[in-house]
Design a protein around this motif. Structure first.
Motif, PDB file in Angstrom:
ATOM      1  N   THR A  29     -34.708   2.308 -19.230  1.00 21.18           N
ATOM      2  CA  THR A  29     -36.118   2.522 -19.792  1.00 21.18           C
ATOM      3  C   THR A  29     -36.141   4.174 -20.039  1.00 21.18           C
ATOM      4  O   THR A  29     -35.414   4.897 -19.478  1.00 21.18           O
ATOM      5  CB  THR A  29     -37.147   2.195 -19.086  1.00 21.18           C
ATOM      6  OG1 THR A  29     -37.187   2.680 -17.755  1.00 21.18           O
ATOM      7  CG2 THR A  29     -36.966   0.544 -18.952  1.00 21.18           C
ATOM      8  N   GLU A  62     -36.655  -2.322 -27.395  1.00 22.90           N
ATOM      9  CA  GLU A  62     -36.134  -3.649 -26.965  1.00 22.90           C
ATOM     10  C   GLU A  62     -34.365  -3.889 -27.725  1.00 22.90           C
ATOM     11  O   GLU A  62     -33.608  -4.169 -27.219  1.00 22.90           O
ATOM     12  CB  GLU A  62     -36.789  -4.761 -27.447  1.00 22.90           C
ATOM     13  CG  GLU A  62     -38.218  -4.693 -26.663  1.00 22.90           C
ATOM     14  CD  GLU A  62     -39.123  -6.111 -27.163  1.00 22.90           C
ATOM     15  OE1 GLU A  62     -38.756  -6.575 -28.168  1.00 22.90           O
ATOM     16  OE2 GLU A  62     -40.177  -6.238 -26.576  1.00 22.90           O
ATOM     17  N   ARG A  63     -34.508  -3.413 -28.898  1.00 24.03           N
ATOM     18  CA  ARG A  63     -33.228  -3.572 -29.774  1.00 24.03           C
ATOM     19  C   ARG A  63     -32.137  -2.568 -29.000  1.00 24.03           C
ATOM     20  O   ARG A  63     -31.015  -3.088 -28.771  1.00 24.03           O
ATOM     21  CB  ARG A  63     -33.453  -2.983 -31.193  1.00 24.03           C
ATOM     22  CG  ARG A  63     -32.149  -3.181 -32.169  1.00 24.03           C
ATOM     23  CD  ARG A  63     -32.361  -2.631 -33.506  1.00 24.03           C
ATOM     24  NE  ARG A  63     -33.618  -3.174 -33.966  1.00 24.03           N
ATOM     25  CZ  ARG A  63     -33.979  -2.695 -35.259  1.00 24.03           C
ATOM     26  NH1 ARG A  63     -33.512  -1.808 -35.851  1.00 24.03           N
ATOM     27  NH2 ARG A  63     -35.103  -3.436 -35.874  1.00 24.03           N
ATOM     28  N   ASN A  66     -36.933   1.877 -31.061  1.00 27.23           N
ATOM     29  CA  ASN A  66     -37.056   0.357 -30.851  1.00 27.23           C
ATOM     30  C   ASN A  66     -36.358   0.107 -29.511  1.00 27.23           C
ATOM     31  O   ASN A  66     -35.174  -0.034 -29.395  1.00 27.23           O
ATOM     32  CB  ASN A  66     -36.489  -0.487 -31.695  1.00 27.23           C
ATOM     33  CG  ASN A  66     -36.866  -2.115 -31.831  1.00 27.23           C
ATOM     34  OD1 ASN A  66     -36.794  -2.581 -30.545  1.00 27.23           O
ATOM     35  ND2 ASN A  66     -37.084  -2.622 -32.596  1.00 27.23           N
ATOM     36  N   GLN A 120     -32.059  -1.787 -25.740  1.00 30.29           N
ATOM     37  CA  GLN A 120     -31.491  -2.509 -24.657  1.00 30.29           C
ATOM     38  C   GLN A 120     -30.623  -3.620 -24.749  1.00 30.29           C
ATOM     39  O   GLN A 120     -29.610  -3.964 -24.070  1.00 30.29           O
ATOM     40  CB  GLN A 120     -32.835  -3.067 -23.908  1.00 30.29           C
ATOM     41  CG  GLN A 120     -33.765  -1.754 -23.458  1.00 30.29           C
ATOM     42  CD  GLN A 120     -34.959  -2.395 -22.563  1.00 30.29           C
ATOM     43  OE1 GLN A 120     -35.437  -3.266 -22.985  1.00 30.29           O
ATOM     44  NE2 GLN A 120     -35.387  -1.559 -21.624  1.00 30.29           N
TER      45      GLN A 120
END
Length: 721
Positions: free
Chosen positions: A325, A292-293, A290, A295
């Motif tokens: 990323t 996004e989590r 995941n 980051q």
């Protein structure tokens, strides 16, 4: 007479001793300091005085007792720490704590696409890793790391307070552990894994992570001993090498390579923060799971680094505005089902249970793998109703059995889950019929031979009468073998199977690579037996390569890291011949008609020839399409895991469309090649005799060449008419 001297001074005798000289006045002494008079001691008598005395005595006794007990405990702790100190390993021996080795899987071009086991990128130290990673770990895990002596009473008290305020037990949840204590836990307090003592490694790890009060006490002693033996940087180095950081990566070097394709010394602040953020929950926070989590967690770590002076405000804003990323290499990791299958196909001591670091070269083509994944996603997104629990699987391989792509379910990029391409055994339906006709062609039958398609029943010993039907419940009378296959007619398939010999059909199927048990009933011809998608696709590859058996394989070479010579090579490929090449090429021609003129029309490709066969089982519980071009063979299965019947789906429908979508992508940019097929010679036309020359009428022998040939064979064996 009165004394005339009355009134004068009294006469006294002279002193016998001379008069002492007058003393000089003494010097003045300083005035004494006035002190406050002491308060008179009040003696308390009676019962009050008694109780005051008892309490005072008890207090003094307890104070002396605790003082002495404290000294004893301190001596015992010191002794315990000293004993533990002698058991600690050298720093160099404590850096790599993996119980298993790593397995790296390379695709056909030598590019890594999957990792298994415990990945270890090499030893790093607190001095050699990026300072951003080192600072991020300290800021997140233990801000007072360089100031405490192994345990932090303040941290423990804070953790207990938080746990109680959140309604948990004092030792549940936040532990208040220092980096030293966490490192002690990673070392399992010196307990080494013993297979004879522990049921498995998971149980051993679970015991190492227990949080009981006794365990916490041992952990504190071990931490104190570590502080006495190692420097702070050495403790941090052990931690940075042993900590699990998600994605199968143990240690900072493996994590940096796994997520960012760079050494740990080159990490930026945001990359270091992302790796440090994984330490609290490495599996769920891993950027490959995941992003996004991960980051969001890294942004919190960057804020902590700023608060503790490791980053300026400007550096923090810049890092948070440009979060880390995944590298292109990490983004393209595919083939979870394929990797699991390869791991199962190799020897356990070099795959699942290896203690060495292993590299496995495989047959996977990542371009083809992506094509297969995209095809399933496309069809399920556009053609399957939302909320459906139906599943699908696809296998793509070369004609020699080298598997180029594999998807074992709708969920892609996963590992350790049920693989419907290799583990599911399902009825094959009409996808089995090519092996019936392969047997007939091997015996000399022609695709133009005819068989009667009409209502038909058989008496089966122990089961009674059995009357198969066509899927459409229509009958077409006298049909050729090629038309019977193209239309997937059931009655002709059963008749041919029984006429050539059911045992021989089973033998040909098994020789082509179907290893699952095959039923010994007439329903064999209709695919009543079960097989895996991998078996069926491999068997069709045998047809494409000219009639030789195939053992599907994915492992090409296995070697140890650092060793130039492989320990083992491929365990699959082309085997012995099953049917002659002419028979195989005629069968390919028949199967091409299935796609160009029959039930497999939806699999047709616009630029090249396709041969294949549809399959739908009883009550539509399973739907298949397996086919090939001149370059690749692909098999598709669709159904429910619980055998629920599909609604409105047959092998000629969605499975054929998935096949089309996958193979259209697979063949993009490839030169067009024709199928290796032979069109049989058409049946000879016999001139009709003139009326006067017509022979005497003959008794009808069944109306088709196949049955006439069988009758002639029986007459030759038994004699007579």
């Amino acid at each position: 007479m009165t004394d005339s001297r009355r009134g004068k001074g009294r006469l006294v005798a002279d002193r016998r001793y001379p008069k002492k000289p007058a003393k000089k006045p003494a010097a003045k002494k300083p005035a004494p300091v006035r002190r406050k008079p002491a308060r008179p001691k009040v003696k308390r008598g009676g019962i009050v005085g008694f109780f005051v005395g008892v309490v005072s005595w008890v207090f003094r006794f307890i104070l002396r007792l605790f003082l002495r007990a404290g000294i004893v405990v301190a001596l015992l702790v010191a002794g315990w720490v000293g004993i533990t100190y002698t058991t600690l390993p050298e720093v160099s021996d404590a850096l790599d704590g993996r119980a298993r080795g790593s397995v790296q899987l390379l695709d056909r071009d030598g590019v890594a696409f999957a990792w298994r086991g415990d990945q270890f990128g090499g030893v790093v130290t607190a001095d050699t890793v990026s300072p951003h990673l080192r600072n991020a770990v300290v800021a997140t895990e233990d801000r007072r790391f360089y100031r405490h002596f192994g345990i932090s009473p303040r941290g423990i008290a804070s953790a207990v307070r938080i746990n109680l305020s959140e309604g948990r037990g004092p030792l549940s949840g936040h532990g208040g552990s220092t980096i030293t204590q966490q490192t002690a836990k990673l070392l399992c307090l010196g307990v080494v894994y013993d297979p004879d003592e522990w049921k498995n490694e998971a149980e051993y790890v679970a015991d190492c992570r227990r949080g009981s009060l006794a365990r916490k006490a041992k952990e504190a002693i071990y931490a104190l001993a570590m502080e006495a033996k190692y420097t702070k940087d050495e403790i941090l180095s052990i931690y940075l090498n042993r900590a699990y950081m998600g994605g199968g990566a143990y240690g900072a070097a493996a994590a940096a390579e796994r997520y960012f394709s760079k050494p740990a010394s080159a990490l930026t602040p945001q990359e270091g923060a992302m790796i440090a953020g994984l330490l609290t929950a490495p599996s769920s926070l891993a950027p490959t799971s995941n992003l996004e989590r991960s980051q969001a967690r890294a942004a919190t770590v960057l804020r902590l680094m700023n608060e503790q002076g490791y980053l300026t405000d400007a550096e923090t804003r810049a890092a948070q505005a440009n979060p880390a990323t995944l590298s292109d290499k990490a983004k393209t990791q595919t083939g979870g089902y394929f990797a699991d299958w390869v791991m199962q196909s190799g020897p356990d001591f070099f795959t699942r249970d290896t203690t060495e670091d292993v590299i496995i070269s495989t047959t996977l083509d990542q371009r083809i793998q992506k094509a297969a994944e995209d095809a399933i996603k496309t069809i399920f997104t556009t053609k399957v109703r939302e909320g459906s629990k139906a599943q699908a699987a696809i296998v793509v391989m070369s004609a020699d059995g080298a598997v180029r792509g594999m998807v074992g379910g709708r969920q892609t990029n996963v590992s350790g889950v049920f693989n419907r391409a290799t583990q599911a055994k399902r009825q094959t339906g009409s996808a089995f019929k090519p092996f019936v006709y392969a047997t007939a062609l091997e015996l000399g039958y022609s695709p133009y031979d005819r068989v009667q398609d009409e209502p038909f029943c058989m008496n089966i010993p122990g089961s009674g009468q059995w009357c198969p039907e066509n899927y459409s419940r229509d009958y077409f009378g006298s049909v050729t073998l090629v038309d019977a296959l193209a239309k997937s007619l059931n009655i002709p398939a059963v008749k041919v199977s029984e006429s050539v010999g059911r045992d021989l059909v089973r033998r040909v199927s098994e020789d082509f690579g179907i290893e699952s048990p095959l039923t010994d009933t007439p329903a064999l011809a209709l695919g009543a037996s079960e097989a895996s998608l991998l078996e069926m696709t491999g068997a069709y590859a045998g047809i494409l390569n000219g009639g030789s058996s195939v053992t599907p394989y994915g492992l090409e070479e296995l070697r140890l890291v650092g060793e130039p010579q492989p320990l083992m090579g491929s365990g699959g490929g082309i085997g012995e011949r099953v049917i002659n090449e002419d028979a195989a090429r005629q069968l390919i021609w028949m199967m091409e008609r299935v796609v160009s003129q029959g039930t497999g029309g939806r699999a047709k490709l616009s630029d090249r020839q396709v041969a294949g066969k549809t399959g739908t089982t009883q009550a539509a519980r399973d739907a298949w399409f397996i086919g090939f071009t001149a370059d690749y063979v692909a098999g598709v299965w669709m159904g429910y895991d619980d055998n629920t019947p599909l609604t409105g789906v047959t092998g000629s429908g969605l499975p054929a469309e998935i096949w089309h979508e996958a193979m259209r992508r697979v063949h993009e940019g490839l030169p067009v090649r024709p199928l290796p097929m032979i069109e049989p010679k058409p049946p000879r036309q016999v001139a009709q005799p003139k009326p006067q020359e017509q022979p005497a009428p003959q008794r009808d022998r069944g109306g088709n060449a196949l049955e006439n040939a069988l009758n002639q064979l029986l007459r030759d064996i038994l004699g007579g008419n």
